[in-house]
Design a protein around this motif. Structure first.
Motif, PDB file in Angstrom:
ATOM      1  N   ALA A  77     -21.831 -26.700 -51.501  1.00  0.00           N
ATOM      2  CA  ALA A  77     -21.734 -26.887 -50.047  1.00  0.00           C
ATOM      3  C   ALA A  77     -22.333 -28.215 -49.605  1.00  0.00           C
ATOM      4  O   ALA A  77     -21.907 -28.795 -48.595  1.00  0.00           O
ATOM      5  N   PHE A  78     -23.312 -28.712 -50.349  1.00  0.00           N
ATOM      6  CA  PHE A  78     -23.953 -29.979 -50.021  1.00  0.00           C
ATOM      7  C   PHE A  78     -23.212 -31.174 -50.625  1.00  0.00           C
ATOM      8  O   PHE A  78     -23.655 -32.310 -50.508  1.00  0.00           O
ATOM      9  N   GLY A  79     -22.086 -30.934 -51.265  1.00  0.00           N
ATOM     10  CA  GLY A  79     -21.244 -32.021 -51.733  1.00  0.00           C
ATOM     11  C   GLY A  79     -21.547 -32.568 -53.115  1.00  0.00           C
ATOM     12  O   GLY A  79     -20.994 -33.597 -53.506  1.00  0.00           O
ATOM     13  N   PHE A  80     -22.412 -31.902 -53.875  1.00  0.00           N
ATOM     14  CA  PHE A  80     -22.685 -32.353 -55.240  1.00  0.00           C
ATOM     15  C   PHE A  80     -21.505 -31.992 -56.146  1.00  0.00           C
ATOM     16  O   PHE A  80     -20.939 -30.911 -56.039  1.00  0.00           O
ATOM     17  N   ALA A  81     -21.180 -32.899 -57.056  1.00  0.00           N
ATOM     18  CA  ALA A  81     -20.104 -32.656 -58.019  1.00  0.00           C
ATOM     19  C   ALA A  81     -20.650 -32.942 -59.414  1.00  0.00           C
ATOM     20  O   ALA A  81     -20.829 -34.100 -59.791  1.00  0.00           O
ATOM     21  N   TRP A  82     -20.955 -31.886 -60.155  1.00  0.00           N
ATOM     22  CA  TRP A  82     -21.542 -32.087 -61.473  1.00  0.00           C
ATOM     23  C   TRP A  82     -20.465 -32.169 -62.532  1.00  0.00           C
ATOM     24  O   TRP A  82     -19.327 -31.762 -62.345  1.00  0.00           O
ATOM     25  N   ASP A  83     -20.861 -32.743 -63.665  1.00  0.00           N
ATOM     26  CA  ASP A  83     -19.938 -32.959 -64.787  1.00  0.00           C
ATOM     27  C   ASP A  83     -20.071 -31.828 -65.796  1.00  0.00           C
ATOM     28  O   ASP A  83     -21.181 -31.449 -66.183  1.00  0.00           O
ATOM     29  N   GLY A  84     -18.946 -31.313 -66.242  1.00  0.00           N
ATOM     30  CA  GLY A  84     -18.963 -30.279 -67.272  1.00  0.00           C
ATOM     31  C   GLY A  84     -19.422 -28.929 -66.754  1.00  0.00           C
ATOM     32  O   GLY A  84     -19.585 -28.710 -65.547  1.00  0.00           O
ATOM     33  N   SER A 250     -42.534 -25.429 -52.065  1.00  0.00           N
ATOM     34  CA  SER A 250     -42.027 -24.644 -53.180  1.00  0.00           C
ATOM     35  C   SER A 250     -41.765 -23.228 -52.704  1.00  0.00           C
ATOM     36  O   SER A 250     -42.085 -22.862 -51.567  1.00  0.00           O
ATOM     37  N   LYS A 251     -41.215 -22.439 -53.594  1.00  0.00           N
ATOM     38  CA  LYS A 251     -40.998 -21.031 -53.251  1.00  0.00           C
ATOM     39  C   LYS A 251     -42.332 -20.327 -53.027  1.00  0.00           C
ATOM     40  O   LYS A 251     -42.454 -19.443 -52.185  1.00  0.00           O
ATOM     41  N   GLN A 252     -43.362 -20.746 -53.796  1.00  0.00           N
ATOM     42  CA  GLN A 252     -44.671 -20.114 -53.667  1.00  0.00           C
ATOM     43  C   GLN A 252     -45.337 -20.432 -52.329  1.00  0.00           C
ATOM     44  O   GLN A 252     -46.120 -19.635 -51.816  1.00  0.00           O
ATOM     45  N   THR A 253     -45.044 -21.600 -51.761  1.00  0.00           N
ATOM     46  CA  THR A 253     -45.626 -21.956 -50.462  1.00  0.00           C
ATOM     47  C   THR A 253     -44.659 -21.671 -49.321  1.00  0.00           C
ATOM     48  O   THR A 253     -44.792 -22.211 -48.220  1.00  0.00           O
ATOM     49  N   LEU A 254     -43.673 -20.819 -49.618  1.00  0.00           N
ATOM     50  CA  LEU A 254     -42.725 -20.314 -48.610  1.00  0.00           C
ATOM     51  C   LEU A 254     -41.897 -21.418 -47.962  1.00  0.00           C
ATOM     52  O   LEU A 254     -41.625 -21.399 -46.756  1.00  0.00           O
ATOM     53  N   ALA A 255     -41.480 -22.381 -48.769  1.00  0.00           N
ATOM     54  CA  ALA A 255     -40.577 -23.408 -48.266  1.00  0.00           C
ATOM     55  C   ALA A 255     -39.275 -22.758 -47.833  1.00  0.00           C
ATOM     56  O   ALA A 255     -38.710 -21.937 -48.570  1.00  0.00           O
ATOM     57  N   PRO A 256     -38.773 -23.075 -46.644  1.00  0.00           N
ATOM     58  CA  PRO A 256     -37.541 -22.434 -46.178  1.00  0.00           C
ATOM     59  C   PRO A 256     -36.339 -22.848 -47.018  1.00  0.00           C
ATOM     60  O   PRO A 256     -36.252 -23.975 -47.503  1.00  0.00           O
ATOM     61  N   ALA A 257     -35.415 -21.914 -47.178  1.00  0.00           N
ATOM     62  CA  ALA A 257     -34.203 -22.185 -47.947  1.00  0.00           C
ATOM     63  C   ALA A 257     -33.311 -23.170 -47.207  1.00  0.00           C
ATOM     64  O   ALA A 257     -33.299 -23.228 -45.975  1.00  0.00           O
ATOM     65  N   LEU A 258     -32.588 -23.979 -47.967  1.00  0.00           N
ATOM     66  CA  LEU A 258     -31.613 -24.883 -47.375  1.00  0.00           C
ATOM     67  C   LEU A 258     -30.486 -24.080 -46.733  1.00  0.00           C
ATOM     68  O   LEU A 258     -30.055 -23.065 -47.268  1.00  0.00           O
ATOM     69  N   GLU A 259     -30.007 -24.565 -45.597  1.00  0.00           N
ATOM     70  CA  GLU A 259     -28.892 -23.925 -44.905  1.00  0.00           C
ATOM     71  C   GLU A 259     -27.650 -24.795 -45.044  1.00  0.00           C
ATOM     72  O   GLU A 259     -27.673 -25.982 -44.715  1.00  0.00           O
ATOM     73  N   SER A 260     -26.572 -24.206 -45.522  1.00  0.00           N
ATOM     74  CA  SER A 260     -25.336 -24.968 -45.745  1.00  0.00           C
ATOM     75  C   SER A 260     -24.826 -25.607 -44.465  1.00  0.00           C
ATOM     76  O   SER A 260     -24.256 -26.703 -44.485  1.00  0.00           O
ATOM     77  N   GLY A 261     -25.032 -24.942 -43.331  1.00  0.00           N
ATOM     78  CA  GLY A 261     -24.584 -25.491 -42.059  1.00  0.00           C
ATOM     79  C   GLY A 261     -25.332 -26.724 -41.631  1.00  0.00           C
ATOM     80  O   GLY A 261     -24.893 -27.448 -40.726  1.00  0.00           O
ATOM     81  N   MET A 262     -26.463 -26.982 -42.276  1.00  0.00           N
ATOM     82  CA  MET A 262     -27.280 -28.167 -41.971  1.00  0.00           C
ATOM     83  C   MET A 262     -27.207 -29.190 -43.102  1.00  0.00           C
ATOM     84  O   MET A 262     -28.068 -30.059 -43.216  1.00  0.00           O
ATOM     85  N   ALA A 263     -26.181 -29.084 -43.941  1.00  0.00           N
ATOM     86  CA  ALA A 263     -26.130 -29.894 -45.155  1.00  0.00           C
ATOM     87  C   ALA A 263     -26.219 -31.389 -44.873  1.00  0.00           C
ATOM     88  O   ALA A 263     -27.010 -32.110 -45.504  1.00  0.00           O
ATOM     89  N   ALA A 264     -25.420 -31.896 -43.934  1.00  0.00           N
ATOM     90  CA  ALA A 264     -25.427 -33.331 -43.670  1.00  0.00           C
ATOM     91  C   ALA A 264     -26.800 -33.798 -43.191  1.00  0.00           C
ATOM     92  O   ALA A 264     -27.327 -34.817 -43.657  1.00  0.00           O
ATOM     93  N   ALA A 265     -27.401 -33.045 -42.263  1.00  0.00           N
ATOM     94  CA  ALA A 265     -28.707 -33.421 -41.738  1.00  0.00           C
ATOM     95  C   ALA A 265     -29.783 -33.381 -42.816  1.00  0.00           C
ATOM     96  O   ALA A 265     -30.672 -34.246 -42.872  1.00  0.00           O
ATOM     97  N   GLU A 266     -29.723 -32.372 -43.678  1.00  0.00           N
ATOM     98  CA  GLU A 266     -30.720 -32.266 -44.746  1.00  0.00           C
ATOM     99  C   GLU A 266     -30.547 -33.382 -45.773  1.00  0.00           C
ATOM    100  O   GLU A 266     -31.534 -33.904 -46.310  1.00  0.00           O
ATOM    101  N   LEU A 267     -29.314 -33.758 -46.057  1.00  0.00           N
ATOM    102  CA  LEU A 267     -29.091 -34.879 -46.971  1.00  0.00           C
ATOM    103  C   LEU A 267     -29.656 -36.175 -46.395  1.00  0.00           C
ATOM    104  O   LEU A 267     -30.284 -36.966 -47.112  1.00  0.00           O
ATOM    105  N   VAL A 268     -29.442 -36.390 -45.108  1.00  0.00           N
ATOM    106  CA  VAL A 268     -29.995 -37.580 -44.455  1.00  0.00           C
ATOM    107  C   VAL A 268     -31.519 -37.556 -44.528  1.00  0.00           C
ATOM    108  O   VAL A 268     -32.161 -38.579 -44.799  1.00  0.00           O
TER     109      VAL A 268
END
Length: 316
Positions: A77-84, A250-268
């Motif tokens: 959803a964030f536009g990454f395209a991995w190889d293989g 981190s997950k241990q410090t309760l970092a919020p999960a990325l939201e696909s609807g905010m992908a462009a803003a989070e990438l910026v």
């Protein structure tokens, strides 16, 4: 000293760049994960290289059901395209067992019967990344009738140094800073250090771009690479994002999960964290437009050289 040790080697410049992003499926991706994904992806593409995804699910006890699929969907959803194809550590026990057998045959890996409580009773020396420095209790063999609990790799006290592309020269004396470290745990699972080294070799990784929270692990991985006769990749350890309390997101410090609807803003936001001069109009761009800008303007030299940077929990 490791009797299989090779002269310090680096990935030959003639090899095509191969990078990787290797999340653990212990929860959803968060901003800290995104920083490593963005930097490793752009560094690979800037070198005309490949970017692989590896699911580091070797620690079965910590895996969260459904998290691996969620991670892959988020990357997509964030536009990454991995190889293989994605490499799954949980399917590679035979490869890890073969490496452990090779190290054992060479006399550099040995069985250990010590519990954590017994180690704590014998030493108070803190290890560089937490825990205690292993005092070498089982180096000379187990007492008669004592069953092994884990397998360890023998280290020495010669300074091990490497130059990180971001953090500069790093030096550790493994015997003083860590001690002989675990390759296979008491619960039968293979340790992260062994799995990541074997997998980087298997995938032909030439460059590792990841968070500075893993910097302390790198000398152990280089030592293990040398004992197995593997080449050493180039390393770049990025600043990690911290919260207002100075804790790594981190997950241990309760970092919020990325939201696909905010992908462009989070990438910026990730690009700005990495020191890239993002223009204000990019805040209104699509995911594809953000990547187009990033591919055209990526500057590794602009990445801050510090080990940690405070970052807000979510994109504005």
């Amino acid at each position: 000293m490791c009797n299989k040790i090779q002269p310090p080697a680096s990935a030959p410049e003639t090899l095509r760049y191969r990078g990787r992003f290797a999340p653990s499926p212990t929860g959803a991706l968060h901003f800290g994960s995104l920083i490593a994904a963005v930097a490793s992806y752009l560094d690979a593409r800037a070198h005309g290289g490949e970017w692989l995804v590896r699911m580091e699910d070797v620690d079965a006890e910590r895996n969260v059901p459904g998290a691996a699929d969620d991670i892959l969907c988020t990357l997509d959803a964030f536009g990454f395209a991995w190889d293989g194809e994605v490499l799954w550590q949980s399917r590679r026990d035979d490869a890890y067992a073969a490496a452990l057998a090779e190290l054992t045959a060479a006399g550099v890996a040995y069985p250990c019967a010590c519990s954590r409580k017994e180690i704590a009773a014998r030493t108070t020396r803190p290890a560089i990344d937490g825990g205690l420095v292993y005092p070498g209790t089982c180096r000379s063999g187990l007492a008669p009738g004592v069953a092994p609990r884990a397998w360890r790799l023998r280290v020495d006290n010669v300074p091990l140094a490497f130059v990180d592309r971001l953090q500069g020269e790093v030096v550790q004396q493994l015997e003083d800073d860590v001690g002989d470290f675990v390759l296979r745990r008491a619960d039968g699972l293979f340790a992260y250090q062994l799995a990541v080294v074997v997998d980087d070799r298997f995938q032909g990784i030439t460059d590792v771009v990841r968070g500075a929270d893993l910097l302390a692990s790198t000398p152990r991985q280089i030592w293990l690479q040398r004992c197995l006769g593997y080449p050493t990749p180039r390393y770049a350890h990025l600043p990690v994002a911290t919260n207002v309390a100075g804790e790594k997101w981190s997950k241990q410090t309760l970092a919020p999960a990325l939201e696909s609807g905010m992908a462009a803003a989070e990438l910026v936001r990730a690009l700005a964290f990495l020191g890239q001069p993002v223009p204000s109009e990019l805040g209104r761009a699509t995911v594809a437009e953000v990547w187009d800008w990033a591919f055209a303007h990526w500057s590794f030299a602009a990445i801050p050289r510090q080990a940690a940077i405070s970052a807000p929990a979510t994109a504005a």
